[in-house]
Motif scaffolding. Structure first.
Motif, PDB file in Angstrom:
ATOM      1  N   PHE A 111       0.809  -1.217   0.000  1.00  0.00           N
ATOM      2  CA  PHE A 111       0.000   0.000   0.000  1.00  0.00           C
ATOM      3  C   PHE A 111       0.840   1.263   0.000  1.00  0.00           C
ATOM      4  O   PHE A 111       0.350   2.307  -0.429  1.00  0.00           O
ATOM      5  N   VAL A 112       2.082   1.190   0.446  1.00  0.00           N
ATOM      6  CA  VAL A 112       2.968   2.343   0.283  1.00  0.00           C
ATOM      7  C   VAL A 112       3.171   2.598  -1.208  1.00  0.00           C
ATOM      8  O   VAL A 112       3.070   3.735  -1.687  1.00  0.00           O
ATOM      9  N   VAL A 113       3.421   1.520  -1.973  1.00  0.00           N
ATOM     10  CA  VAL A 113       3.610   1.678  -3.415  1.00  0.00           C
ATOM     11  C   VAL A 113       2.327   2.164  -4.084  1.00  0.00           C
ATOM     12  O   VAL A 113       2.337   3.113  -4.871  1.00  0.00           O
ATOM     13  N   PHE A 114       1.194   1.530  -3.724  1.00  0.00           N
ATOM     14  CA  PHE A 114      -0.112   2.008  -4.240  1.00  0.00           C
ATOM     15  C   PHE A 114      -0.284   3.488  -3.938  1.00  0.00           C
ATOM     16  O   PHE A 114      -0.661   4.280  -4.794  1.00  0.00           O
ATOM     17  N   GLY A 115      -0.031   3.851  -2.683  1.00  0.00           N
ATOM     18  CA  GLY A 115      -0.262   5.225  -2.238  1.00  0.00           C
ATOM     19  C   GLY A 115       0.590   6.208  -3.013  1.00  0.00           C
ATOM     20  O   GLY A 115       0.089   7.200  -3.539  1.00  0.00           O
ATOM     21  N   LEU A 116       1.882   5.900  -3.113  1.00  0.00           N
ATOM     22  CA  LEU A 116       2.816   6.830  -3.753  1.00  0.00           C
ATOM     23  C   LEU A 116       2.581   6.921  -5.249  1.00  0.00           C
ATOM     24  O   LEU A 116       2.694   7.994  -5.830  1.00  0.00           O
ATOM     25  N   PHE A 117       2.286   5.788  -5.876  1.00  0.00           N
ATOM     26  CA  PHE A 117       2.286   5.781  -7.336  1.00  0.00           C
ATOM     27  C   PHE A 117       0.909   5.604  -7.965  1.00  0.00           C
ATOM     28  O   PHE A 117       0.795   5.546  -9.179  1.00  0.00           O
ATOM     29  N   VAL A 118      -0.147   5.490  -7.134  1.00  0.00           N
ATOM     30  CA  VAL A 118      -1.496   5.447  -7.713  1.00  0.00           C
ATOM     31  C   VAL A 118      -2.414   6.479  -7.047  1.00  0.00           C
ATOM     32  O   VAL A 118      -2.922   7.377  -7.713  1.00  0.00           O
ATOM     33  N   PHE A 119      -2.608   6.354  -5.722  1.00  0.00           N
ATOM     34  CA  PHE A 119      -3.595   7.225  -5.066  1.00  0.00           C
ATOM     35  C   PHE A 119      -3.148   8.685  -5.068  1.00  0.00           C
ATOM     36  O   PHE A 119      -3.912   9.576  -5.455  1.00  0.00           O
ATOM     37  N   LEU A 120      -1.913   8.925  -4.634  1.00  0.00           N
ATOM     38  CA  LEU A 120      -1.393  10.292  -4.656  1.00  0.00           C
ATOM     39  C   LEU A 120      -1.439  10.880  -6.073  1.00  0.00           C
ATOM     40  O   LEU A 120      -1.943  11.995  -6.268  1.00  0.00           O
ATOM     41  N   PRO A 121      -0.960  10.143  -7.089  1.00  0.00           N
ATOM     42  CA  PRO A 121      -1.037  10.673  -8.454  1.00  0.00           C
ATOM     43  C   PRO A 121      -2.450  11.000  -8.919  1.00  0.00           C
ATOM     44  O   PRO A 121      -2.641  11.978  -9.650  1.00  0.00           O
ATOM     45  N   ILE A 122      -3.448  10.208  -8.484  1.00  0.00           N
ATOM     46  CA  ILE A 122      -4.823  10.536  -8.894  1.00  0.00           C
ATOM     47  C   ILE A 122      -5.176  11.921  -8.383  1.00  0.00           C
ATOM     48  O   ILE A 122      -5.706  12.771  -9.114  1.00  0.00           O
ATOM     49  N   ALA A 123      -4.842  12.169  -7.095  1.00  0.00           N
ATOM     50  CA  ALA A 123      -5.138  13.477  -6.510  1.00  0.00           C
ATOM     51  C   ALA A 123      -4.369  14.575  -7.237  1.00  0.00           C
ATOM     52  O   ALA A 123      -4.939  15.608  -7.613  1.00  0.00           O
ATOM     53  N   ILE A 124      -3.073  14.323  -7.461  1.00  0.00           N
ATOM     54  CA  ILE A 124      -2.258  15.352  -8.122  1.00  0.00           C
ATOM     55  C   ILE A 124      -2.766  15.614  -9.538  1.00  0.00           C
ATOM     56  O   ILE A 124      -2.766  16.742 -10.016  1.00  0.00           O
ATOM     57  N   ASN A 125      -3.223  14.550 -10.200  1.00  0.00           N
ATOM     58  CA  ASN A 125      -3.717  14.692 -11.569  1.00  0.00           C
ATOM     59  C   ASN A 125      -4.847  15.710 -11.628  1.00  0.00           C
ATOM     60  O   ASN A 125      -4.917  16.540 -12.531  1.00  0.00           O
TER      61      ASN A 125
END
Lengths: 364, 341
Positions: free
Chosen positions: B57-71
């Protein structure tokens, strides 16, 4: 209960009948036109599916001049050369029709306009002046291995190969470890927030890298990973597909084993890697193969994040080459063949495992 | 196919390799024994699942969830800066720019004409590709499901290109389709004229579709084949006893029972088709002109390859693409649920 077993019995009898029917109908039965059409379709399929790859491999062994021929020859041919005493370099060999109608094999020293100056390799003192339309090159099948060896020395090709191997191996190991840990938690335990965690995994399944390319690039930049192979390895390491696949498999494991482990005072970590992991090996190997394929073939994300030649993976290097080496197909084709060798090996040895993996998960 | 007693050389080598790999893998695991035990003592066994979830979930968070927000932040801010706090807020400006069109059917009337060309091309591509994909994988699956010799071999033949990388696939076909390539040789031998396939927009699109079907149909064939093999044989036997014509057997038995798998294939092909990028990019480069420029290529070029990198516009376009994919996935889930009930 009785009716159920009766049903099963009749089912068994039916399938027996089917077996018998198959044997009876196998040889003697007349061919329906659809059978013939099916074989024709399959033959065409072999040609269309394997043909292009075979053509690539054959072409990759042709010399640069042979590649420019039109129409192309099927096998890689090269003009034969002979060394003639008194000549510094080997000379191209031709089959020549002489004015008297006899045919001889002569080596060409030089060409002046429409006339070629030639010598007999067996008797170098004998010189001929032949009109160029009376001579035909002597050719034999020859494999231009230099297409493979030269790019290895000239370009950073070995480096790309090394980068690709590194990315594929490390990424697959990380994927197997962290995916199986997450799958273990989601399959074996009941805990608060499990539903949310499952939902997050499902949600992630719907977010391909294509739609979060820019922000992932930002994250990677902030972590200082641009132009590092870790930028390629890390973002895709936590695959939702892998978590799913492993979790579904772990759900089928008998709970008694885990309870027995707890009785023996094994820690949760020990239960994970000593009991559950070895039993999950079939699913782990399917995921390993998928991961190797994904990583070896990955294109868009490395293309975005790797901009320096020394960190290129094979796919990116190959793409860069096809821009630069427009006229040097001989190198490009050979490198394409090298790129396709690992997946071909995987295919030859593990085809059945992959196809059942796809059949059971519907994922790629 | 499995022969229980006789384990071939391949099997023995595999087992030996597996044992070595297992021993190697056990090493780091054993090293973690101590720390993990300490951790368990500290937080209790009941909280251990969270520890197991953390790395993934660290990897999910850094490279999926956070990017969705930043997008989403990117898509409502402007300017050339990459870091979100340095980007001025523009509201729906990027979307307005993207959707500023005289007519949505005519890319020339749009301010961001490349995006709309990409949309039009992708729509065209998906329409042809998905229909060809469904047709050919269905025919192939039906043929492979017949009682024919060498079924395993033929199945492998159709599956082989699935494993090839998009770059390799594109280069193989580029080599065949080039001006002095194999296909033009065949055409001239038959008395035709050489065709410049990548100069003609219609031919370029045709080959983009063809190559993509060639590369991926093996995957969809497998899904349909699995569906065909799940159809109970009794049904076919009953039909055979009644001497039902094959065409009617196909329409009344095969097609209806295969329908769930067909839906999976159609939706998956749609989802993948909308995201088409790599094969077409290497094959045609989006050309001639913009004739095969796809939406994903537009996003990639807007963000990374163009002289002026426009992250905001690329992010807005990818949010739009994400919405389309989301709708397609919802459709898939809805159809799958209907299949279950």
């Amino acid at each position: 209960m009785a009716s159920l077993s009766l049903g099963r019995l009749s089912l068994a009898r039916l399938s027996l009948a089917r077996l018998a029917g198959q044997r009876r109908g196998g040889r003697g039965a007349p061919l329906h036109w659809t059978d013939i059409a099916a074989y024709a379709y399959l033959a065409l399929g072999v040609l269309l599916m394997f043909g292009p790859v075979a053509w690539l491999v054959l072409s990759s062994f042709k010399t640069q001049s042979a590649l420019l021929e039109f129409p192309p020859s099927f096998l890689p041919f090269a003009q034969q050369e002979v060394s003639v005493p008194g000549q510094p370099q080997p000379l191209p060999l031709f089959r020549v029709t002489l004015p008297d109608g006899s045919v001889r094999e002569l080596a060409q020293v030089r060409r002046i306009g429409i006339m070629a100056q030639m010598v007999d390799p067996k008797d170098p003192a004998l010189e001929f002046s032949i009109p160029i339309d009376k001579r035909e090159p002597v050719r034999k099948v020859a494999f231009a291995v230099e297409n493979y060896t030269e790019p290895l020395a000239q370009f950073a090709f070995l480096r790309f190969l090394g980068n690709s191997v590194f990315v594929t191996v490390v990424a697959t190991l990380i994927t197997l470890l962290i995916n199986s840990m997450a799958a273990y938690a989601l399959a074996i335990y009941e805990f608060k927030g499990k539903g949310a965690a499952m939902l997050a995994v499902i949600g992630t399944l719907m977010i391909p890298i294509t739609i979060i390319l820019v922000p992932v690039y930002l994250v990677v930049t902030e972590l200082g990973l641009v132009n590092s192979l870790w930028a390629v390895i890390l973002p895709g390491a936590a695959t939702p597909t892998g978590v799913f696949l492993l979790r579904q498999y772990m759900l089928t494991l008998p709970r008694d084993l885990i309870e027995a482990g707890r009785m023996d005072k094994a820690s949760e970590w020990q239960i994970y890697w000593r009991i559950v992991m070895p039993l999950t090996l079939p699913a782990l190997s399917v995921l390993a193969i998928f991961s190797v394929m994904w990583r070896w073939n990955e294109f868009l994300w490395p293309l975005a994040v790797l901009t320096k030649t020394e960190v290129y993976t094979l796919q990116i290097g190959l793409n860069a080459f096809q821009g630069e080496l427009q006229t040097q197909w001989h190198y490009l084709l050979a490198m394409t063949v090298v790129t396709l060798i690992p997946v071909t090996l995987v295919f030859v040895f593990l085809q059945r495992l992959i196809t059942t993996g796809i059949g059971s998960t519907g994922m790629k | 196919m499995p022969s229980g007693e006789r384990i071939g050389l391949r099997g023995r080598v595999g087992a030996a390799l597996g044992a070595v790999a297992g021993a190697l893998a056990a090493l780091p695991m054993r090293l973690l024994d101590g720390p993990m035990q300490a951790c368990q003592r500290l937080i209790g066994a009941g909280r251990m699942p969270y520890v197991f979830l953390v790395p993934n979930f660290v990897v999910f968070g850094l490279f999926v969830f956070l990017p969705i927000a930043i997008n989403i932040v990117f898509s409502v801010t402007g300017g050339p800066a990459l870091f979100p706090s340095e980007r001025p807020y523009v509201g729906a400006g990027q979307y307005a720019y993207l959707f500023d069109c005289g007519s949505y059917l005519d890319p020339n009337s749009c301010r961001e004409d490349h995006f709309w060309r990409g949309v039009a091309n992708t729509a065209k591509f998906v329409l042809f590709q998905v229909s060809a994909m469904v047709l050919f994988s269905l025919v192939t699956a039906l043929v492979l499901n017949m009682k024919i010799r060498g079924r395993g071999f033929f199945r492998a033949v159709y599956f082989f290109p699935v494993l090839l990388s998009p770059v390799v696939v594109a280069l193989i076909w580029k080599w065949i389709l080039q001006r002095d390539g194999l296909l033009n040789a065949a055409i001239t031998t038959l008395g035709g004229q050489k065709v410049l396939f990548f100069i003609d927009p219609s031919w370029a699109m045709f080959w983009a579709v063809f190559v993509s079907v060639w590369a991926h149909m093996g995957f969809y064939t497998l899904i349909l084949l699995a569906g065909l093999q799940a159809i109970p044989a009794d049904l076919y036997e009953a039909a055979e006893m009644d001497a039902t014509p094959r065409w009617r057997v196909f329409r009344r038995i095969t097609l209806p029972l295969l329908w769930p798998n067909m839906i999976v294939v159609i939706v998956l092909a749609l989802i993948k088709g909308v995201q088409t990028f790599d094969e077409v990019f290497v094959l045609t480069g989006g050309g001639p002109g913009t004739a095969t420029l796809m939406v994903v290529q537009y996003i990639y070029e807007t963000a990374f390859a163009n002289q002026v990198q426009n992250f905001g516009l690329a992010a807005a376009a990818s949010v739009v693409l994400g919405l389309v994919l989301f709708l397609l996935t919802l459709a898939q889930l809805a159809l799958a649920r209907r299949k279950e009930s």
